[in-house]
Design an enzyme around this catalytic site. Structure first.
Site, PDB file in Angstrom:
ATOM      1  N   TYR A 107       0.808  -1.114   0.005  1.00 45.83           N
ATOM      2  CA  TYR A 107       0.106  -0.046  -0.155  1.00 45.83           C
ATOM      3  C   TYR A 107       0.895   1.375  -0.008  1.00 45.83           C
ATOM      4  O   TYR A 107       1.917   0.985   0.641  1.00 45.83           O
ATOM      5  CB  TYR A 107      -0.910   0.027   1.293  1.00 45.83           C
ATOM      6  CG  TYR A 107      -2.041  -0.854   1.091  1.00 45.83           C
ATOM      7  CD1 TYR A 107      -3.114  -0.688   0.820  1.00 45.83           C
ATOM      8  CD2 TYR A 107      -1.805  -2.154   2.079  1.00 45.83           C
ATOM      9  CE1 TYR A 107      -4.409  -1.516   0.842  1.00 45.83           C
ATOM     10  CE2 TYR A 107      -2.932  -3.172   2.164  1.00 45.83           C
ATOM     11  CZ  TYR A 107      -4.020  -2.696   1.577  1.00 45.83           C
ATOM     12  OH  TYR A 107      -5.227  -3.652   1.782  1.00 45.83           O
ATOM     13  N   TYR A 146      -0.031  -9.718   1.188  1.00 44.89           N
ATOM     14  CA  TYR A 146       1.008  -9.124   2.190  1.00 44.89           C
ATOM     15  C   TYR A 146       0.740  -9.783   3.346  1.00 44.89           C
ATOM     16  O   TYR A 146      -0.198 -10.219   3.973  1.00 44.89           O
ATOM     17  CB  TYR A 146       0.806  -7.796   1.957  1.00 44.89           C
ATOM     18  CG  TYR A 146      -0.592  -7.433   2.683  1.00 44.89           C
ATOM     19  CD1 TYR A 146      -0.907  -7.042   3.829  1.00 44.89           C
ATOM     20  CD2 TYR A 146      -1.760  -6.957   1.671  1.00 44.89           C
ATOM     21  CE1 TYR A 146      -2.051  -6.422   4.205  1.00 44.89           C
ATOM     22  CE2 TYR A 146      -2.873  -6.187   2.297  1.00 44.89           C
ATOM     23  CZ  TYR A 146      -2.905  -6.234   3.511  1.00 44.89           C
ATOM     24  OH  TYR A 146      -4.174  -5.768   4.165  1.00 44.89           O
ATOM     25  N   ARG A 156      -1.985 -11.761   4.483  1.00 40.26           N
ATOM     26  CA  ARG A 156      -3.495 -11.461   3.947  1.00 40.26           C
ATOM     27  C   ARG A 156      -3.603 -11.972   2.597  1.00 40.26           C
ATOM     28  O   ARG A 156      -2.768 -11.616   1.871  1.00 40.26           O
ATOM     29  CB  ARG A 156      -3.895  -9.994   3.972  1.00 40.26           C
ATOM     30  CG  ARG A 156      -3.654  -9.513   5.458  1.00 40.26           C
ATOM     31  CD  ARG A 156      -4.625  -9.644   6.280  1.00 40.26           C
ATOM     32  NE  ARG A 156      -6.171 -10.129   5.770  1.00 40.26           N
ATOM     33  CZ  ARG A 156      -7.007  -9.235   5.649  1.00 40.26           C
ATOM     34  NH1 ARG A 156      -6.816  -8.020   5.353  1.00 40.26           N
ATOM     35  NH2 ARG A 156      -8.052  -9.870   5.003  1.00 40.26           N
ATOM     36  N   HIS A 159      -6.993  -8.980  -1.937  1.00 39.30           N
ATOM     37  CA  HIS A 159      -8.354  -8.299  -1.618  1.00 39.30           C
ATOM     38  C   HIS A 159      -8.310  -7.095  -1.778  1.00 39.30           C
ATOM     39  O   HIS A 159      -7.581  -6.287  -1.961  1.00 39.30           O
ATOM     40  CB  HIS A 159      -8.907  -8.832   0.015  1.00 39.30           C
ATOM     41  CG  HIS A 159      -7.864  -7.840   0.917  1.00 39.30           C
ATOM     42  ND1 HIS A 159      -6.883  -8.361   1.297  1.00 39.30           N
ATOM     43  CD2 HIS A 159      -7.882  -6.729   1.343  1.00 39.30           C
ATOM     44  CE1 HIS A 159      -5.884  -7.574   2.205  1.00 39.30           C
ATOM     45  NE2 HIS A 159      -6.795  -6.295   2.182  1.00 39.30           N
ATOM     46  N   HIS A 161     -10.629  -3.511  -0.941  1.00 38.51           N
ATOM     47  CA  HIS A 161     -11.507  -2.860   0.291  1.00 38.51           C
ATOM     48  C   HIS A 161     -12.523  -2.101  -0.324  1.00 38.51           C
ATOM     49  O   HIS A 161     -12.200  -1.247  -1.253  1.00 38.51           O
ATOM     50  CB  HIS A 161     -10.558  -1.784   1.299  1.00 38.51           C
ATOM     51  CG  HIS A 161      -9.533  -2.578   2.116  1.00 38.51           C
ATOM     52  ND1 HIS A 161      -9.808  -3.036   3.522  1.00 38.51           N
ATOM     53  CD2 HIS A 161      -8.219  -3.079   1.998  1.00 38.51           C
ATOM     54  CE1 HIS A 161      -8.607  -3.434   4.019  1.00 38.51           C
ATOM     55  NE2 HIS A 161      -7.721  -3.614   2.670  1.00 38.51           N
TER      56      HIS A 161
HETATM   57 FE   FE2 Z   1      -5.922  -4.569   3.139  1.00 38.10          FE
END
Ligand code: FE2
Length: 236
Positions: A107, A146, A156, A159, A161
């Site tokens: 991110y 990640y 994770r 995905h 959000h």
């Molecule tokens: Fe996330």
């Protein structure tokens, strides 16, 4: 008013995120410690105009940092879906906010300590509105998995959000949608914190096939139900 009462059927707790998640010591930070306080919407919130002209209308392309910029690294995906209320009525003009990691699982955020590369051609953020039928559509890059570094083991799965805002800024629905067939879906503490296995499917995109020609992309679909027994689970 007699005859116009909405028959609201609340969801079963097994269809939503558990309040305490085993092996996730910080799970208590994700749910309120005290009972919720009802906060009815005021007349102005229910009837006031929203500044919809501020928001981009779909289809939208998150696969580039700007319209004339190079495409980001990764697999091009096309996401579509429809947002409805519990009775299947479409939610038009809902603002849909999207954020996701890049194809390497990174991110653009100060708190992201994963040693994966930032992609200069990818912001991972977008905002669009549903049309009159409650539908939305956008292009993006498939996010990477990640690690949750402080866990020592937990990765994770890929995905995206979603935050969906209704007529009022007080109406906000937040969740994460996963990709079908990912091995990390089996071990993800958040996805699997929804106890009902069948309901977890509401958090996974359906593969819609591939497009070929001017745009070559993999298609995925996810419809959202914002409340009631068929409600999409909320994962923040
Ligand atoms: Fe996330």
């Amino acid at each position: 008013m007699p005859g116009s009462r909405i028959d609201y059927k609340p969801y079963d707790d097994n269809t939503q995120l558990a309040r305490y998640i085993d092996r996730y010591p910080l799970s208590f930070t994700r749910t309120p410690l005290a009972p919720l306080v009802p906060r009815p919407l005021t007349l102005s919130e229910r009837t006031g105009p929203i500044a919809s002209d501020q928001f981009a209308l779909g289809p939208m392309d998150l696969s580039r940092a700007a319209a004339d910029a190079p495409r980001a690294t990764g697999q091009l995906i096309q996401i579509s879906g429809r947002i409805t209320d519990e009775d299947g009525s479409p939610i038009p003009n809902a603002v849909v906010e999207i954020w996701q990691a890049n194809s390497a699982g990174k991110y653009i955020h100060d708190a992201d300590r994963h040693n994966a590369p930032v992609d200069p051609n990818f912001t991972g953020e977008g905002r669009l509105m549903t049309d009159a039928e409650g539908q939305f559509q956008f292009f993006s890059i498939k996010p990477g998995a990640y690690p949750v570094l402080e866990s020592g083991w937990w990765w994770r799965p890929p995905h995206i959000h979603f935050s969906i805002l209704g007529r009022s800024w007080m109406d906000r629905f937040v969740t994460q949608i996963f990709f079908p067939g990912e091995p990390l879906n089996e071990t993800d503490l958040l996805l699997n914190a929804v106890p009902d296995r069948d309901v977890r499917e509401r958090l996974i995109f359906q593969f819609e096939g591939t497009s070929m020609g001017e745009v070559n992309a993999m298609g995925f679909r996810r419809d959202f139900v914002l409340r009631g027994r068929r409600q999409t689970p909320e994962l923040d």
